[in-house]
Design an enzyme around this catalytic site. Structure first.
Site, PDB file in Angstrom:
ATOM      1  N   LYS B 210       0.868  -1.192   0.000  1.00 34.08           N
ATOM      2  CA  LYS B 210       0.000   0.000   0.000  1.00 34.08           C
ATOM      3  C   LYS B 210       0.897   1.232   0.000  1.00 34.08           C
ATOM      4  O   LYS B 210       1.502   1.575   1.009  1.00 34.08           O
ATOM      5  CB  LYS B 210      -0.889  -0.006   1.254  1.00 34.08           C
ATOM      6  CG  LYS B 210      -2.262   0.618   1.056  1.00 34.08           C
ATOM      7  CD  LYS B 210      -2.263   2.105   0.864  1.00 34.08           C
ATOM      8  CE  LYS B 210      -2.237   2.859   2.179  1.00 34.08           C
ATOM      9  NZ  LYS B 210      -2.203   4.336   1.949  1.00 34.08           N
ATOM     10  N   GLU B 284       9.142   1.216  11.528  1.00 32.43           N
ATOM     11  CA  GLU B 284      10.146   2.270  11.534  1.00 32.43           C
ATOM     12  C   GLU B 284       9.376   3.566  11.734  1.00 32.43           C
ATOM     13  O   GLU B 284       8.564   3.945  10.900  1.00 32.43           O
ATOM     14  CB  GLU B 284      10.930   2.266  10.225  1.00 32.43           C
ATOM     15  CG  GLU B 284      12.247   3.004  10.338  1.00 32.43           C
ATOM     16  CD  GLU B 284      12.101   4.459   9.965  1.00 32.43           C
ATOM     17  OE1 GLU B 284      11.714   5.242  10.855  1.00 32.43           O
ATOM     18  OE2 GLU B 284      12.361   4.802   8.807  1.00 32.43           O
ATOM     19  N   CYS B 323      13.453  10.281   8.081  1.00 33.51           N
ATOM     20  CA  CYS B 323      13.225   9.816   9.450  1.00 33.51           C
ATOM     21  C   CYS B 323      14.446  10.066  10.329  1.00 33.51           C
ATOM     22  O   CYS B 323      14.332  10.174  11.542  1.00 33.51           O
ATOM     23  CB  CYS B 323      12.890   8.335   9.455  1.00 33.51           C
ATOM     24  SG  CYS B 323      11.399   7.970   8.539  1.00 33.51           S
ATOM     25  N   GLU B 424       9.456  15.493  15.778  1.00 32.64           N
ATOM     26  CA  GLU B 424       9.935  15.385  14.413  1.00 32.64           C
ATOM     27  C   GLU B 424       9.092  16.277  13.517  1.00 32.64           C
ATOM     28  O   GLU B 424       7.924  16.015  13.254  1.00 32.64           O
ATOM     29  CB  GLU B 424       9.863  13.927  13.943  1.00 32.64           C
ATOM     30  CG  GLU B 424      10.466  13.772  12.573  1.00 32.64           C
ATOM     31  CD  GLU B 424      10.875  12.350  12.271  1.00 32.64           C
ATOM     32  OE1 GLU B 424      10.580  11.463  13.062  1.00 32.64           O
ATOM     33  OE2 GLU B 424      11.490  12.143  11.209  1.00 32.64           O
TER      34      GLU B 424
END
Lengths: 163, 528
Positions: B210, B284, B323, B424
Site C-alpha cells: 500500500k 520504523e 526519518c 519530528e
C-alpha cells in the site's frame, strides 16, 4: 490540590464542523496525538473503540462539540512530558495525511496549533513557575505529570479556539 | 562530494545524465519530458490492473506546482481482500522457486531500473517534490543496489545443521512466511518500497503493498518497467487512503506479517491489529536525531572541517523529510560561535528552486498538510523563545512554482526541552543548541523519546567511538551522515521502531525457521 477546571485542548470551528460530519457516519470519535516521522506530530482521529488507549496515555480533555458526543483527546504519557506546557488547538487544513486518521479521504487533515500556557494555567496544572519564554533562560519547572485535572474524564472545553 | 553512497562504478558526483541532458528537466507530460504519467492508475492485483471495487478515484497533485497530474484508485477492503487472495494463489509456486531463480529476477529488476534511471528519477521528483539531483544520485541508485544486495544475500544464506548427538540431528531451513503486507511512506516513495520489497521477494514471499496516499503514482511507473519479470500475484499494489485501504491490510487475517514506516500512533494501531492476528510486525517510526559536533572539529579549517559543515547542513536534505533528519545540532560551547557562523554560511548557500533543475539542492515539501505542520512548528518555536537564526518562512518561488509547497531552510537556536527539539517536524528546520563537555553532549543527545539516527563528529577516534556507543540510537553516523548503503543495518531504539532494514538480517523478518529434528538411531528411546 484544587481540581483543575481550565482546558488544555480546544477545537476550531472548522475542525468542529468536520468532527460533526465524521461523527454522522462513524459514531463517537476520539483523538490520539501522534509522534515520529511522516504524518507524526499530528492528531489522529478515530471512531471510539478503534484505537486502544492504555496506561501509557494521558487524557488531555474532551472537546465539547455541539451535536455530538464529547471527543476525548489522548497523548502518550512520555510525549506529554515534553508538551505539557502548551495549550493545543485542533484545527484542520487541506491535505490527506498518511496514517489511518478518518478525515483523510475528505481531502482534509487535522492539525495541532499550539500556544504556551499562561501563568494562571501553569499554576492550575501544577506546573510551577512559568518559564521565561522570551529570554530562553529558564527551563521547565515542576513535574506534575498526571495532575487530577488531566485525567478527569470530562474537562470542560469549548469550540472556537483561536489557535 | 558524495551525497549518499552509490555503487563505486558510478560517478560520485550527483546528476550524471548524458551530456546532452538538459539542466532543467521538462515537467512530466509536457513536450520533451522523459516521462509521462498515465491519466489514471488502477490497483494492480493478480498481475493486471483492475479498477477499484467501489469505482472511486482520488486526485494526485505534484508538490512542485500543486497541480493534479493523475488520478489514483481509491482502494478499500474489497480490493485488499482480492489482493491477498491473489497473493496466496501465487505463493504456492513462488514460495517454491529456487533462490537462484529469485536472485536472477531481482538482478533483472535492478538492471531494468538502471537502464531507466533518469526516467525513474524524474518521475520520483515530480511525485515527491525532492530535487532531481537527489533522485538521480541517491534514491534510484540506492534502490537498484538494494535489489542486487538481496539477490546476493539470498544466494549466500545458509540454514543450519546441529549435531545433537551421534544419532540425532537438528536441521534448520528458511521458509517464506506467505503473503505479507507492506505500508510505504511518502518521503522516498520508490526507495522505501524497495527496502521492503527486496528482502520479502528474495525470501520467497508474496506481497500486498500500500503506497502512501501523498505519493501513490511513481511506484506504478516503476512497476510498468519491471512488471513482466514477476509472476502474476507475487506483487500486488492497492492504492488508497490509510483508513480505507491501509487499515484493512494491516488487520487482514490472512497476511503473515505487516511492515510499516510512519509515526507512533499508527505504529501502535498496527501492533494492535497484529496482536489480534498474532503476526509479526516491523516498524520504523522516525526520530529526532542529534548531530553532535565536538570542539576538535574546528582544530583546523581543512577539508574535514568542510565535511563537518556539510554535516551541519544535512538537515535540509530531502527538505528535512527523512526519518533520520539530523534535526538537532549539538555544538560544543568552546567553538560554538565560529562553527555556527560557518554553518549558517553553508546553509545560506543551499539553493532552493525548481526540483527538476539539476542545480537545485532543496525542493518542495511533499504535501500541503506537511507544509502547514512545518509552519505550525515554526510558530511554536518562536513562541517558546527559540531564536530564529535564518529562514522561518514559507518560500514563494514565483511562476508556476508559487502553487508548490516550499519552505526556507530554517535554523532555530534554543534549548533541548523546547518542543521543536523534541518533535519530528519533518521539514528543513534545525534546532541548534550547545553543550559543555562529553557527558553534557551525551545527556542532551539521549534526552529524546526516539533513537533512530545520530551523528557524531570528532577528530579524536576514541571520543568518536565512545560517543557513538553511548548514544541510544540504531544508527550512529560517525564523521559522516545521511549515507544509506545496503549492508548497514537501519532501525530504531526506544520509540523509533522494531526491526532492522537495509541489511541481510531483514531476511529473518520475512522468513520462518523450519526445524527438522531427526533421529537416526535404530532402537526406541526406552520410556515406554
Amino acid at each position: 490540590m484544587p481540581e483543575a477546571v481550565l482546558p488544555r485542548v480546544a477545537v476550531t470551528e472548522a475542525a468542529a464542523d468536520m468532527l460533526r460530519h465524521l461523527a454522522a457516519t462513524n459514531g463517537p470519535l476520539m483523538f490520539h496525538q501522534s509522534g515520529g516521522c511522516c504524518d507524526g506530530s499530528s492528531p489522529m482521529c478515530y471512531p471510539v473503540g478503534m484505537f486502544r488507549t492504555g496506561g501509557s496515555d494521558v487524557l488531555l480533555g474532551a472537546l465539547e462539540v455541539e451535536g455530538i458526543d464529547p471527543v476525548e483527546v489522548y497523548m502518550s504519557r512520555s510525549q506529554f512530558e515534553y508538551w505539557k506546557h502548551t495549550f493545543l488547538t485542533i484545527d484542520i487544513v487541506d491535505g490527506r495525511g498518511s496514517g489511518f486518521s478518518i478525515e483523510a479521504p475528505e481531502g482534509k487533515r487535522f492539525l495541532i496549533r499550539s500556544r504556551l500556557l499562561d501563568d494562571a494555567e501553569l499554576e492550575a496544572f501544577g506546573l510551577g513557575a512559568p518559564r521565561i519564554g522570551a529570554s530562553g533562560a529558564a527551563g521547565l519547572v515542576g513535574s506534575g505529570l498526571a495532575t487530577p485535572g488531566l485525567v478527569a474524564p470530562r474537562l470542560a472545553t469549548h469550540g472556537g479556539g483561536d489557535g | 562530494m558524495t551525497i549518499i553512497d552509490r555503487p563505486e562504478a558510478e560517478a560520485a558526483q550527483p546528476a550524471a545524465p548524458a551530456s546532452s541532458a538538459p539542466t532543467v528537466y521538462a515537467n512530466p507530460g509536457t513536450e520533451g519530458s522523459i516521462v509521462t504519467f498515465k491519466p489514471r492508475y488502477d490497483n494492480y492485483i493478480g498481475g493486471r490492473y483492475v479498477p477499484p471495487a467501489n469505482g472511486q478515484y482520488f486526485q494526485n497533485p505534484t508538490p512542485i506546482t500543486g497541480q493534479v497530474f493523475t488520478e489514483i484508485a481509491r482502494g478499500t477492503a474489497a480490493d485488499v481482500d482480492a489482493a491477498v487472495e491473489a497473493g496466496w494463489k501465487a505463493f504456492d509456486a513462488w514460495g517454491k522457486t529456487s533462490v537462484a531463480e529469485r536472485a536472477v529476477i531481482l538482478n533483472k529488476i535492478a538492471d531494468r531500473m538502471e537502464q531507466n534511471l533518469e526516467l525513474l528519477a524524474v518521475a520520483e521528483t515530480w511525485e515527491n517534490g525532492k530535487p532531481v539531483r537527489e533522485t538521480l544520485a541517491a534514491d534510484i541508485p540506492l534502490a537498484i543496489d538494494h535489489f542486487r544486495y538481496f539477490a546476493g544475500c539470498i544466494r549466500a544464506q545458509e540454514g543450519g545443521i546441529s549435531e545433537l548427538d551421534h544419532d540425532t540431528v537438528a536441521y534448520h531451513f528458511h521458509e517464506p512466511l506467505g503473503v505479507v503486507g507492506q505500508i510505504i511512506p511518502w518521503n522516498f516513495p520508490i526507495l522505501m518500497a524497495v527496502w521492503k520489497l527486496a528482502p520479502a521477494l528474495a525470501a520467497g514471499n508474496c506481497i500486498v503493498l500500500k503506497p502512501a496516499e501523498q505519493t501513490p503514482a511513481s511506484i506504478h511507473v516503476w512497476l510498468e518497467l519491471i512488471e513482466d519479470l514477476l509472476p502474476p500475484g507475487v506483487l500486488n499494489i492497492v492504492n488508497g487512503f490509510g483508513i480505507e485501504a491501509g487499515a484493512p491490510l494491516a488487520s487482514h487475517p490472512n497476511i503473515r506479517k505487516i511492515a510499516f514506516t510512519g509515526e507512533t500512533t499508527t505504529g501502535r494501531l498496527i501492533m494492535q491489529y497484529a496482536s489480534e492476528n498474532l503476526i509479526p510486525v516491523t516498524l520504523e517510526l522516525g526520530g529526532k536525531s542529534p548531530n553532535v559536533f565536538f570542539a576538535d572539529v574546528a582544530d583546523e579549517k581543512d577539508s574535514f572541517y568542510d565535511k563537518a559543515l556539510e554535516g551541519f547542513t544535512f538537515f535540509a536534505l530531502n527538505q528535512g523529510e527523512v526519518c533520520t533528519c539530523p534535526s538537532r545540532a549539538l555544538v560544543q560551547r568552546s567553538i560554538y560561535d565560529g562553527f555556527v557562523a560557518d554553518g549558517l554560511d553553508r546553509v545560506a548557500k543551499v539553493k532552493q528552486g525548481n526540483p527538476l533543475d539539476l542545480s537545485t539542492m532543496i525542493g518542495a515539501q511533499a504535501s500541503n498538510d506537511q507544509l502547514e505542520k512545518i509552519l505550525s512548528y515554526m510558530d511554536i518555536g518562536k513562541q517558546e523563545g527559540a531564536k530564529l537564526l535564518t529562514g522561518g518562512e514559507r518560500a514563494d518561488l514565483g511562476g508556476e512554482l508559487s502553487g508548490g509547497f516550499y519552505v526556507q531552510p530554517t535554523v532555530f537556536e534554543g534549548r533541548n526541552d523546547m518542543r521543536i527539539f523534541q518533535e519530528e517536524i519533518f521539514g528543513p528546520v534545525l534546532a541548534l543548541t550547545s553543550f559543555d563537555d562529553y557527558d553534557d553532549a551525551i545527556s542532551i543527545a539521549n534526552d529524546t523519546l526516539y533513537g533512530l539516527g545520530a551523528g557524531v563528529w570528532s577528530r579524536n577516534g576514541s571520543q568518536l567511538y565512545r560517543a557513538g556507543r553511548a548514544i541510544q540510537a540504531g544508527r550512529v553516523w560517525s564523521n559522516t551522515y545521511h549515507q544509506y548503503p545496503a549492508h548497514a543495518a537501519f532501525g530504531g531504539y526506544k520509540q523509533s521502531g522494531i526491526g532492522r532494514e537495509n541489511h541481510r538480517m531483514m531476511l529473518d523478518h520475512y522468513q520462518q525457521t523450519k526445524n527438522l529434528l531427526v533421529s537416526y538411531a535404530d532402537g526406541p528411546m526406552g520410556f515406554f
